[in-house]
Design an enzyme around this catalytic site. Structure first.
Site, PDB file in Angstrom:
ATOM      1  CB  SER A 191      -8.221   3.585   2.753  1.00 52.83           C
ATOM      2  OG  SER A 191      -7.341   3.001   3.691  1.00 52.83           O
TER       3      SER A 191
ATOM      4  CE  LYS B 106      -3.978   1.911   2.595  1.00 49.39           C
ATOM      5  NZ  LYS B 106      -4.879   1.714   3.761  1.00 49.39           N
TER       6      LYS B 106
ATOM      7  CB  SER C 286      -8.450   0.787   5.643  1.00 54.48           C
ATOM      8  OG  SER C 286      -9.191   1.969   5.500  1.00 54.48           O
TER       9      SER C 286
HETATM   10  N1  GLN Z   1     -13.342   4.182   6.433  1.00 54.61           N
HETATM   11  C1  GLN Z   1     -12.634   4.622   7.588  1.00 54.61           C
HETATM   12  C2  GLN Z   1     -12.242   6.073   7.418  1.00 54.61           C
HETATM   13  O1  GLN Z   1     -12.570   6.617   6.442  1.00 54.61           O
HETATM   14  C3  GLN Z   1     -11.444   3.738   7.846  1.00 54.61           C
HETATM   15  C4  GLN Z   1     -10.218   4.088   7.107  1.00 54.61           C
HETATM   16  C5  GLN Z   1      -9.036   3.240   7.459  1.00 54.61           C
HETATM   17  O2  GLN Z   1      -9.161   2.214   8.121  1.00 54.61           O
HETATM   18  N2  GLN Z   1      -7.872   3.698   7.054  1.00 54.61           N
HETATM   19  O3  GLN Z   1     -11.606   6.648   8.250  1.00 54.61           O
END
Ligand code: GLN
Length: 469
Positions: free
Chosen positions: A148, A72, A172
């Site tokens: 994400s 990532k 994410s």
């Molecule tokens: N969807 C969550 C957010 O927008 C989680 C994001 C993540 O785990 N990086 O913060």
């Protein structure tokens, strides 16, 4: 089956038997990515020459010797760009060091390959917040891959590469794994060093693997887990062999279904899938019990105070001076900061910074931030009590299957609410895994198995039983 489509464990067997070479695998990954990633958009960049050179040097006697792993693009890899999918960092930063997760992968013989797409600075749930490119769901074209870590999940789901790393602050890893139909593990807070992961919410962030199989997830955790003197929140607890005991099954395990997770907001077919897998596990000797996590309804509000608060502080380092693209000809110093940040950050990141700055400001700190910390303690206690009664907890990963692209950005609040089932594990610091179930109308869907702090062996064993059935 192409080599890029094989599991890590099967590639390992072929490598040690001398049937294939590390170069064969990396060459196939390069071929797959250049032939098919144009339509998917999982990778932001990759360096074929460097990967081939690493393959030729690979020590096959090591546990992950010669295996390419996609990374990532918010995890630092020495000499490679690290954009966090932000225009702010595009062509503006080359990592001067390896994140500890990367040096551990390398020490285990693996080859970090390419940089996968994400929601900008890991903020989002669809990868549509990427400032650089869109990523398709390979299992369901036209639908979001989740986020994400959408690029990491899509790369594995599309058989471009056997495994990837993602990061999970509020879901994410697990949510894109669920939407794309792969296995995604969020380890307990402190299990894997965060050193070199670009910080979003430092008290919530964890790196973890996305893989085709549960066994591969365990293989990667073996290499990644452990104490790191560079991350004071990493844990000194012994690292067991996570591949051991995967086949032991669920007989004698107590598995909880939290009643607060099975309410009206959840798509009936998702609910039906989770309940039917619970029945299956019961027939294999697990005891299924209803449990309560009474503070669940406050989890979203709590997370969306704490995570933006931490983000607003963490992202202050991106100012166009030390990090990020600098605006041209600013009027003065303040304009340099303001204009660089205005041009560099996308709308979701700005929203989080504004929200976080607000809840930390002196007049509102007690009312929002401090109160959220108190509720966080209540949420953690809910889990502590639940894990007195059960070994693991079964829940959906998301209330519905992957939505169509373009629908997520319409209403940010709606998309924040979709994190309801995943963020509590981050607030409590527990571990969780998403394992694919039978698709719903052609769309992948995952089961989430939550474990107590450092309960990775339990959830991996349970996930392996789900995978087999
Ligand atoms: N969807 C969550 C957010 O927008 C989680 C994001 C993540 O785990 N990086 O913060």
């Amino acid at each position: 089956m192409s080599l890029a489509a094989s599991s890590l464990s099967s590639l390992r067997r072929q490598l040690t038997a001398g049937e294939i070479s590390a170069r064969d695998i990396v060459e196939d990954v390069i071929v797959q990515v250049s032939a098919r990633d144009g339509n998917i958009g999982a990778f932001l960049s990759h360096d074929p020459e460097a990967a081939l050179a690493a393959a030729d040097q690979a020590d096959l006697s090591l546990p992950l010797g010669g295996l390419p792993i996609g990374i990532k693009d918010n995890i630092n890899v020495l000499g490679q760009p690290c954009t966090c999918a932000s225009k702010f960092l595009k062509d503006a930063f080359t990592s001067p060091y390896d994140a500890t997760a990367i040096s551990k992968l390398k020490a285990a013989g693996a080859i970090p390959f390419g940089r996968t797409n994400l929601d900008e600075f890991a903020m989002g749930y669809s990868t549509e917040n990427s400032g650089l490119q869109t990523t398709q769901n390979p299992a369901a074209p036209g639908h979001i891959p989740g986020g994400s870590s959408g690029g990491s999940a899509a790369a594995v789901a599309a058989n471009l590469i056997p495994a990837t790393l993602g990061s999970d602050t509020g879901g994410s890893i697990r949510q894109p794994a669920s939407h794309c139909g792969v296995v995604g593990l969020k380890p307990s807070y402190g299990r894997i060093s965060r050193y070199g992961l670009v910080a979003f919410g430092s008290s919530l962030d964890q790196i973890g693997p996305l893989t085709q199989t549960v066994e591969d997830s365990a293989l990667l955790l073996n290499a990644l887990a452990g104490l790191d003197p560079r991350d004071s929140t990493s844990l000194n607890d012994p690292v067991p062999d996570y591949t051991e005991g995967l086949d032991q099954g669920v007989a004698g395990m107590k598995l909880g279904l939290p009643k607060e997770y099975f309410t009206d907001g959840i798509c009936p077919k998702v609910r039906e899938r989770v309940e039917s897998v619970a029945k299956k596990l019961e027939s294999q000797g697990a005891e299924i019990v209803e449990i309560s996590l009474p503070h669940t309804e406050y989890a979203v509000a709590t997370y969306y105070i704490i995570a933006p608060a931490e983000a607003s502080s963490n992202l202050s380092r991106f100012d166009g001076v030390r990090y990020g693209n600098r605006t041209e000809n600013p009027e003065d110093m303040l304009a340099l900061y303001k204009d660089s940040r205005e041009a560099g950050f996308g709308p979701e990141v700005k929203r989080r910074i504004i929200l976080g700055t607000y809840v930390l400001s002196s007049g509102y700190y007690d009312a929002y931030y401090l109160r959220a910390q108190k509720v966080r303690t209540l949420i953690r206690r809910d889990f502590e009590e639940a894990f007195q009664k059960v070994d693991a907890i079964l829940t959906p990963v998301a209330p519905e299957t992957a939505p169509k692209m373009g629908t997520a950005s319409e209403d940010p609040l709606k998309h924040y609410l979709a994190d309801i089932f995943t963020i509590s594990a981050n607030l409590a610091g527990n571990c969780g895994i998403s394992v694919p179930l039978e698709p719903i109308d052609g769309l992948p869907v995952g089961l989430q198995i939550l474990g107590p702090h450092l309960g990775e062996q339990t959830i991996l064993r349970c996930a392996s039983a789900v995978e087999k059935s």
